[in-house]
Design an enzyme around this catalytic site. Structure first.
Site, PDB file in Angstrom:
ATOM      1  CD  GLU A   1      13.915   0.101   8.092  1.00 54.83           C
ATOM      2  OE1 GLU A   1      14.664   1.026   8.473  1.00 54.83           O
ATOM      3  OE2 GLU A   1      14.200  -1.092   8.224  1.00 54.83           O
TER       4      GLU A   1
ATOM      5  CE  LYS B   1      -1.845   2.644   3.273  1.00 56.58           C
ATOM      6  NZ  LYS B   1      -1.914   3.972   2.643  1.00 56.58           N
TER       7      LYS B   1
ATOM      8  CB  CYS C   1      13.358   8.994   7.499  1.00 56.96           C
ATOM      9  SG  CYS C   1      14.389   8.095   6.336  1.00 56.96           S
TER      10      CYS C   1
END
Ligand code: NAP
Ligand code: MG
Length: 482
Positions: free
Chosen positions: A261, A187, A295
């Site tokens: 993650e 997704k 990130c």
């Protein structure tokens, strides 16, 4: 564009006439594009102008059941039985097709997500295809990756990804899953589904057996349905720490494997012996390019006291020459913020930074009227306990502090809940070794930042995640090693 700029570039727009986009995208299940069970659709917009690009199907529980069933059949009947060498051929094919259509994918990534075309063209799409090439090579060599062990696949894997590197994150997930003989239900994020749907077209073109890869669009509830499906053997999630914790709780007590993650709050450390100009360019790159939607962004800067004034002045000068604007322009450094929600969150943190007593600097920028934009921002006079130093903002906002000794800066760098990445700038190898050894982070770059390679593992300590992706390590999460 900054008013203070000494020169201005003429626009250099990447063309969009070569891209092929449908008005509506259905779910990709069992090798075919099929409408969702409820027939509901949502829009994906271009964050640079708020215009609708396409409608995308919203998958509900029934659709997820169908996708998992298809993936299970594909696993049982074909994929798990196929020799690694044959699986590898399919993955190589995906890599090549992606490479051939790199230009189209770059433009779509940029209009759907808001990142500068320079970034999609030079980083996202080439790295995505490199991941498929890399893992294709492992498909028939698993016995050498883990000598003395038997590498057994798991079955159906559920994969959920964020909006900041949409195609790249899809490749980090799909490539190792296929190489290890697993099948996939993936997704993409609600705001950036388009390159995943284009990847579905490539997967169809590569003639993968139906059901080996299923791509289902939707928001958080669609993700939940994947996480909670009893026949999924492994969850691979990339996203916020908040949702990661929620997923961990949901699957506690089940035998599902997982890799998470999650978020980060990287420290970038500049010692007085560093090459200052090189370091300043690295800092700019680490936090402002891609709007800080990274990130591993270097969102905390620690500068040794003796060079702090010089570094901050040079940073300000460089910030005033950054070009904020149309992401399709090849000169653009800072594109659009991915969504209104994310922009509101960034603004909330900037207000908070001021309330906490921080000293804010933003270059004078005229931001486009439509779309979601934020000027590059730095805060000085902040302290370790401030929320803008502790929490992930995920925008072009940098908190700057000073330090005197190596031990002090290591303690400060380690003082967050995160441990994803970091950077160190110095002329001395011994300092590099000391800092990289003592800072608890998955990756620390020395005299550079944000360098990626499919062969090198990436993962976080502490609340930045569990397990790694990339490299040989990235295979491990998809295998039962007996
Ligand atoms: P997010 O809100 O956690 O969403 C990530 C994905 O999870 C999206 O597809 C989201 O769907 C879905 N989701 C939301 N709620 C869910 C639930 N309850 N159950 C299952 N799935 C759910 O994160 P984001 O805002 O998209 O991405 C930014 C975050 O990703 C940052 O924290 C960043 O640090 C992190 N990140 C980490 C890495 C890494 O490698 N460590 C890499 C990139 C990004 P919708 O968005 O469609 O609602
Ligand atoms: Mg979009």
């Amino acid at each position: 564009m900054s008013k203070k700029q000494k020169w201005e570039y003429s626009p250099a727009l990447e063309g969009t006439d070569h891209i092929q986009l449908k008005k509506q995208y259905d779910l990709f299940i069992n090798g075919k594009f099929t409408p969702g069970a409820e027939g509901k659709y949502f829009s994906t917009v271009n964050p640079a102008n708020e215009e609708k690009i396409a409608e995308v199907a919203e998958a509900n529980q029934k659709d997820i059941n169908f996708a998992v069933e298809s993936a299970q059949k594909a696993y049982d009947n074909t994929w798990s039985k196929m020799p690694g060498k044959e699986r590898g051929k399919y993955i190589f094919r995906i890599a090549r097709l992606l490479q051939e259509r790199a230009r189209e994918f770059s433009v779509i990534e940029t209009i759907d997500g808001g990142k500068p075309i320079r970034e999609s063209r030079d980083v996202d799409i080439p790295l995505a295809s490199a991941h498929f090439f890399y893992y294709a090579g492992w498909a028939d060599k698993l016995e050498y990756a883990f000598p003395g062990k038997q590498a057994n696949s798991l079955g159906v894997t559920g994969q959920i990804i964020p909006w900041n590197f949409p195609l790249l994150m899809a490749s980090w997930k799909i490539a190792p899953a296929l190489a290890t003989g697993n099948t996939v239900v993936l997704k993409p994020a609600e705001t950036t589904p388009l390159t995943a749907m284009k990847l579905a077209e490539i997967i169809q073109e590569a003639d993968l057996p139906p059901g080996v890869v299923n791509i289902v669009t939707g928001a958080g509830d669609t993700g939940k349905a994947i996480v909670n499906h009893p026949d999924i053997k492994k969850i691979a999630f990339t996203g916020s720490t908040e949702v990661g914790k929620y997923i961990m709780k949901s699957i506690a007590g089940t035998d599902k494997k997982y890799t998470l993650e999650l978020g980060g709050k990287a420290a970038n450390i500049i010692f007085e012996d560093a090459s200052i100009d090189q370091a300043v360019e690295g800092i700019i790159n680490s936090i402002f390019f891609n709007q800080g939607h990274v990130c591993c962004a270097g969102s905390r800067l620690y500068v040794q006291e003796s060079v702090a004034e010089e570094v901050i002045q040079k940073l300000r000068n460089r910030m005033s020459s950054l070009i904020v604007g149309n992401p399709l322009d090849k000169n653009t450094d800072i594109g659009a913020i991915n969504s209104k929600m994310q922009l509101d969150k960034i603004k909330m943190y900037v207000d908070l930074g001021k309330e906490e007593g921080g000293n804010i600097y933003q270059p004078s920028c005229s931001l486009p009227k439509k779309g979601f934009w934020h000027a590059p921002t730095i805060f000085t006079d902040v302290s370790q306990s401030n929320r803008i130093i502790q929490e992930e903002i995920f925008g072009p906002v940098l908190g700057i502090q000073t330090f005197r000794t190596v031990d002090e800066v290591i303690a400060k760098a380690n003082n967050t809940a995160y441990g994803l990445s970091g950077g160190v700038w110095t002329d001395k190898g011994s300092k590099i070794f000391k800092v990289t050894k003592d800072i608890r982070a998955g990756v620390i770059w020395a005299n550079t930042f944000n360098k990626f390679d499919p062969a090198s593992p990436f993962g976080g300590y502490k609340e930045s995640g569990v397990g790694s992706e990339g490299g040989i390590e990235g295979l491990r999460g998809y295998l039962d090693l007996a």
